[in-house]
Write an enzyme that holds these catalytic residues in place. Structure first.
Site, PDB file in Angstrom:
ATOM      1  N   LYS A   1      51.615  35.551  34.494  1.00  0.00           N
ATOM      2  CA  LYS A   1      50.613  36.064  35.813  1.00  0.00           C
ATOM      3  C   LYS A   1      51.902  36.784  35.988  1.00  0.00           C
ATOM      4  O   LYS A   1      53.450  36.962  35.871  1.00  0.00           O
ATOM      5  CB  LYS A   1      50.914  34.706  36.437  1.00  0.00           C
ATOM      6  CG  LYS A   1      49.823  36.185  38.032  1.00  0.00           C
ATOM      7  CD  LYS A   1      49.248  34.415  39.000  1.00  0.00           C
ATOM      8  CE  LYS A   1      48.465  34.760  40.215  1.00  0.00           C
ATOM      9  NZ  LYS A   1      48.410  33.784  40.887  1.00  0.00           N
TER      10      LYS A   1
ATOM     11  N   SER B   1      44.712  28.852  42.688  1.00  0.00           N
ATOM     12  CA  SER B   1      44.216  29.754  41.795  1.00  0.00           C
ATOM     13  C   SER B   1      45.111  29.346  40.486  1.00  0.00           C
ATOM     14  O   SER B   1      44.425  30.116  39.501  1.00  0.00           O
ATOM     15  CB  SER B   1      45.904  30.563  42.083  1.00  0.00           C
ATOM     16  OG  SER B   1      45.121  31.277  43.704  1.00  0.00           O
TER      17      SER B   1
ATOM     18  N   SER C   1      43.722  33.462  41.507  1.00  0.00           N
ATOM     19  CA  SER C   1      43.896  34.157  41.531  1.00  0.00           C
ATOM     20  C   SER C   1      44.627  34.444  39.736  1.00  0.00           C
ATOM     21  O   SER C   1      44.768  35.630  39.599  1.00  0.00           O
ATOM     22  CB  SER C   1      44.885  35.224  42.357  1.00  0.00           C
ATOM     23  OG  SER C   1      46.245  34.138  42.436  1.00  0.00           O
TER      24      SER C   1
END
Lengths: 119, 476
Positions: free
Chosen positions: B79, B178, B154
């Site tokens: 990420k 997330s 996310s």
């Protein structure tokens, strides 16, 4: 907001359910402007309008906390806090990361960060 | 020989690499090939690194030397809020467009020591704020099961990368769901570890009292292997827990699973999700586990607590992004104006919204009305879990109230978007670990949209989460 930073209207009545919130508006445009100034964000008029429309229902939704706390009482202490310290050992050798850090600066001169003059 | 990426796991890949069926370079090439095929549609990555093959060559040397671990040569997606030295890290924000990390996050350092292959940095909601990846400044990621739908967020890029075989496993971060929600939307396994289990040194902070790095995999075993590689105390992150093994033994075959029925009747949950959840409980019963009704009476206040605490922490954490020392600077008439213009141009809509909200709830005279009250209610929610875990090993709920929604569907209604986090947020507030595993699909038209079930355990009991997940998924 008054001179203490308090925003008017936060004690107005609010009604809740899970999916929809019926609230009486808590904020005005000039509150958004003051908050944006505190947060150092420039906003367009359109952004201000949108924020007002979006932030208001969220504040209405979270205001239910007041009622929960009035039921359970304020004597509950929030969180257990303690300090965790460590020795400042093996410091990085001066200059080891300078090149990389300076490369990330938006503006620099002779390995110094360059900003506009303050006074 | 083509490698079957769809059914590949870390253990299978490791075995093949050690036996010499294929090399780490072969494996990396296979993933790059897959990325070439599907990435145009999915947009899971913000950048695919140009030195993947070089990294794989190093991994092959380690394999040859006989010092390989399970993760040597395993292709991983990361990420974009986790720092890898010398590489760009943007958190999907314009304000960090050209920011190059000057050091490795602890999790990255640990994985480098094992010789993993970093494929690239994945798309996300800007600074991890959002649940759909639509808040990325670089365009949304698409759900591999339906390109018109969101992958969740996310960590949507990481989830979509694993689900579309563009990476074997991936790292994400989870502040209110997330990792678990995108895992659920993309039909894979996603773990949010205990708060403090994994070091956050080198991860861009969003809600510091809630953030935790976690793992994605197609199997619970993959998520576990990656978790074991990144966990542990770190002197660079004072919130990490001391290393100690959990002492209590438990029977994997007969776990007590609590179901908070009152919380499930809260409304707004898709009927197919409820049906699937009940079927999952039946399956767990058949596997020999005991299902017990429990009460978590204060969980219904979780979202209200979360959307005070998070904006408050966001407004302080985001203060550093001002265009001065790094990132994008927009020049104004004076130094102060530089701040205002840089933040206007560099930060997206949801980030600004949370900063404004946070500034409000922390402002003088309102700190007590919002932030303090939220922290008090947070303690009550923690108590609920404490009481529940005296009687049960696991708490089960759906991961999300709905399957993946359409891109653009909820963008203009932030409160609706926030309500999607109802099942995942309480776990972060309590700091306990949670995992989402695929439990079925909902058919909409021609598309099979994945549904996930969430298992939650007490602090430090990830072992129980992996045990129940493997049993549920039929993994050995």
């Amino acid at each position: 907001m008054d001179e203490n930073g308090a925003v008017r209207g936060a004690n107005r009545p609010v009604f809740f359910c899970f999916r929809k919130c019926y609230i009486i508006s808590m904020l005005e445009i000039k509150d958004i402007e003051k908050l944006a100034k505190l947060a150092r964000i420039e906003l367009t008029n359109e952004e201000k309008e949108k924020l007002l429309k979006e932030v208001d229902p969220i504040l209405g939704y979270v205001a239910q906390l007041k009622e929960v706390v009035s039921v359970v009482g304020e004597e509950k202490v929030a969180g257990e806090l303690r300090n965790i310290m460590r020795e400042d050992e093996n410091p990085t050798k001066t200059g080891k990361n300078t090149k990389d850090i300076v490369a990330d600066m938006p503006d620099s001169q002779n390995d110094y960060l360059k900003v506009k003059k303050i006074l | 020989m083509p490698i079957d990426l769809k059914n590949l796991t870390i253990r299978k890949a490791h075995e093949a690499l050690v036996k010499g069926d294929y090399s780490a370079v072969d494996l990396a090439k296979e993933y790059l090939e897959q990325i070439k095929k599907t990435e145009k549609d999915i947009h899971a990555y913000l950048e695919v690194f140009d030195d993947v093959i070089d990294q794989a060559k190093v991994a092959d040397q380690i394999l040859k030397s006989g010092k390989a671990t399970l993760l040597t040569g395993i292709p991983i997606a990361v990420k974009d809020n986790i720092l890898i030295k010398g590489r760009v890290a943007t958190s999907a924000s314009k304000i960090l467009e050209n920011y190059k990390a000057t050091y490795d996050a602890t999790v990255i350092e640990k994985l480098k020591n094992e010789g993993v292959v970093f494929l690239g940095r994945t798309n996300m909601d800007e600074f991890a704020m959002g649940g759909s990846t639509e808040n990325s400044a670089y365009g949304p990621t698409k759900n591999p099961f339906d390109l018109e739908r969101v992958p969740g967020g996310s960590s949507g890029g990481s989830a979509a990368a694993v689900a579309s075989n563009e990476a074997l496993v991936a790292l994400g971060s989870d502040t209110g769901g997330s990792i678990r929600q995108p895992a659920s939307f993309c039909g894979i396994v996603g773990l949010k570890p205990t708060y403090g289990a994994v070091s956050r040194y080198g991860v861009m902070a969003m809600g510091s009292s809630l953030d935790q790095i976690g793992t994605f995999g197609k199997t619970a075993d993959d998520a576990e292997i990656l978790f074991n590689a990144i966990r542990g105390n770190d002197k660079m992150d004072s919130t990490t827990l001391p290393d100690k093994k959990s002492e209590e033994n438990f029977s994997v075959k007969k776990l007590k699973i609590g179901v908070p029925r009152d919380f499930l009747n809260i409304g707004g949950i898709d009927a197919d999700v409820v049906k699937n959840f009940n079927e999952s409980l039946e399956k767990l019963k058949k596997l020999g586990h005991e299902i017990i009704d429990i009460k978590l009476p204060n969980l219904k206040y979780s979202l209200a607590v979360y959307y005070v605490i998070v904006p408050a922490e966001v407004s302080s954490n985001m203060a550093r992004f001002d265009g001065m020392r790094y990132g994008k600077r927009v020049s104004g008439a004076n130094g102060i104006e530089d701040y205002f213009l840089s933040r206007q141009a560099g930060l997206g809509r949801e980030v600004k919204r949370r900063i404004i909200l946070g500034t409000y709830v922390l402002s003088s005279g309102y700190y007590d009305a919002y932030y303090n009250k939220a922290n008090i209610v947070r303690e009550i929610i923690k108590e609920d879990y404490k009481v529940a875990f005296k009687d049960v090993d696991i708490i089960a709920t759906p991961t999300a109230p709905n399957v993946a929604f359409k891109i653009g569907e909820k963008v203009d209604d932030p409160l609706q978007m926030y309500l999607e986090d109802i099942f995942t947020v309480p776990i972060n507030l309590a700091g306990v670990p949670g995992i989402s595993v695929p439990s079925g699909v909902k058919k909409i038209g021609e598309k099979d949209l994945p549904i996930g079930i969430q298992f939650v355990a007490d602090h430090g009991r990830e072992d129980k989460l992996f045990a129940i997940s493997k049993d549920f998924l039929g993994e050995k």
